[in-house]
Design a protein around this motif. Sequence first.
Motif, PDB file in Angstrom:
ATOM      1  N   TRP A 184      45.065  44.528  52.110  1.00 30.51           N
ATOM      2  CA  TRP A 184      45.338  44.674  50.685  1.00 30.51           C
ATOM      3  C   TRP A 184      45.520  46.137  50.282  1.00 30.51           C
ATOM      4  O   TRP A 184      45.974  46.420  49.194  1.00 30.51           O
ATOM      5  CB  TRP A 184      44.230  44.033  49.858  1.00 30.51           C
TER       6      TRP A 184
ATOM      7  N   VAL B 213      50.583  48.346  50.426  1.00 38.45           N
ATOM      8  CA  VAL B 213      51.201  47.620  49.313  1.00 38.45           C
ATOM      9  C   VAL B 213      52.669  47.998  49.101  1.00 38.45           C
ATOM     10  O   VAL B 213      53.160  48.978  49.652  1.00 38.45           O
ATOM     11  CB  VAL B 213      50.424  47.894  48.006  1.00 38.45           C
TER      12      VAL B 213
ATOM     13  N   VAL C 158      53.346  45.672  42.780  1.00 32.52           N
ATOM     14  CA  VAL C 158      53.246  44.221  42.652  1.00 32.52           C
ATOM     15  C   VAL C 158      52.408  43.693  43.812  1.00 32.52           C
ATOM     16  O   VAL C 158      52.584  44.099  44.962  1.00 32.52           O
ATOM     17  CB  VAL C 158      54.648  43.570  42.646  1.00 32.52           C
ATOM     18  N   LEU C 159      51.499  42.777  43.503  1.00 35.75           N
ATOM     19  CA  LEU C 159      50.614  42.237  44.529  1.00 35.75           C
ATOM     20  C   LEU C 159      51.395  41.357  45.503  1.00 35.75           C
ATOM     21  O   LEU C 159      52.397  40.742  45.135  1.00 35.75           O
ATOM     22  CB  LEU C 159      49.486  41.442  43.885  1.00 35.75           C
TER      23      LEU C 159
ATOM     24  N   PRO D 266      53.003  38.613  47.305  1.00 30.67           N
ATOM     25  CA  PRO D 266      53.251  37.213  46.923  1.00 30.67           C
ATOM     26  C   PRO D 266      52.541  36.238  47.853  1.00 30.67           C
ATOM     27  O   PRO D 266      52.570  36.383  49.077  1.00 30.67           O
ATOM     28  CB  PRO D 266      54.771  37.080  47.038  1.00 30.67           C
TER      29      PRO D 266
ATOM     30  N   HIS E  85      49.376  35.949  48.084  1.00 34.05           N
ATOM     31  CA  HIS E  85      48.027  36.448  48.357  1.00 34.05           C
ATOM     32  C   HIS E  85      47.460  37.196  47.159  1.00 34.05           C
ATOM     33  O   HIS E  85      46.488  37.941  47.299  1.00 34.05           O
ATOM     34  CB  HIS E  85      48.050  37.376  49.580  1.00 34.05           C
ATOM     35  N   GLU E  86      48.077  37.005  46.008  1.00 29.99           N
ATOM     36  CA  GLU E  86      47.692  37.762  44.817  1.00 29.99           C
ATOM     37  C   GLU E  86      46.217  37.631  44.474  1.00 29.99           C
ATOM     38  O   GLU E  86      45.554  38.634  44.201  1.00 29.99           O
ATOM     39  CB  GLU E  86      48.512  37.313  43.590  1.00 29.99           C
TER      40      GLU E  86
ATOM     41  N   LEU F  47      43.556  40.545  44.609  1.00 31.28           N
ATOM     42  CA  LEU F  47      42.962  40.933  43.333  1.00 31.28           C
ATOM     43  C   LEU F  47      41.439  40.961  43.423  1.00 31.28           C
ATOM     44  O   LEU F  47      40.801  41.878  42.886  1.00 31.28           O
ATOM     45  CB  LEU F  47      43.422  39.980  42.234  1.00 31.28           C
TER      46      LEU F  47
ATOM     47  N   VAL G 133      49.453  38.304  36.288  1.00 32.55           N
ATOM     48  CA  VAL G 133      48.760  38.984  37.383  1.00 32.55           C
ATOM     49  C   VAL G 133      48.967  40.492  37.226  1.00 32.55           C
ATOM     50  O   VAL G 133      50.097  40.958  37.096  1.00 32.55           O
ATOM     51  CB  VAL G 133      49.291  38.513  38.755  1.00 32.55           C
TER      52      VAL G 133
ATOM     53  N   ARG H 274      49.172  44.552  38.165  1.00 33.41           N
ATOM     54  CA  ARG H 274      49.764  45.343  39.238  1.00 33.41           C
ATOM     55  C   ARG H 274      48.792  46.454  39.582  1.00 33.41           C
ATOM     56  O   ARG H 274      47.922  46.801  38.794  1.00 33.41           O
ATOM     57  CB  ARG H 274      51.053  46.006  38.773  1.00 33.41           C
TER      58      ARG H 274
END
Length: 129
Positions: free
Chosen positions: A71, A74, A79-80, A82, A84-85, A89, A110, A112
């Motif tokens: 994580w 990035v 943007v997280l 997709p 696995h947001e 988070l 969601v 960022r």
Amino acid sequence: MSRVSGESGEPADGDGAHELPEYAERVLDVAESIPSGRVMTYGDVAEWLEEGGPRQVGRVMALYGGAVPWWRVVRADGVLLPGHELRALDHYREEGTPLREAARSAEGHVPRIDMARARWDGGGQDHGR
């Protein structure tokens, strides 16, 4: 540091384990060096290694990144990842990673990553070359 890939069913050498490609090892080492609460982009990692590019780093992370703090590597737009947001988070909130709240119009609302505050330049670290 040696890692074992869990991707294929049968190892090439028949001993139950095989080594990752050297480039993958280097990418994963960088991912492990990123401090808690900070991030590097895929391009940052490639630039740090002076090899490959964002797509190559992304491929390594997709195939082998599950055993490292994935994580923290990035997209450049914050943007997280997709799909696995929510998992990402949770990690960002636990580590205190700076986030930007999502606009009301954003799908799923969601947040960022606040790249201006969260991005790490590798300061104080040796490239390992």
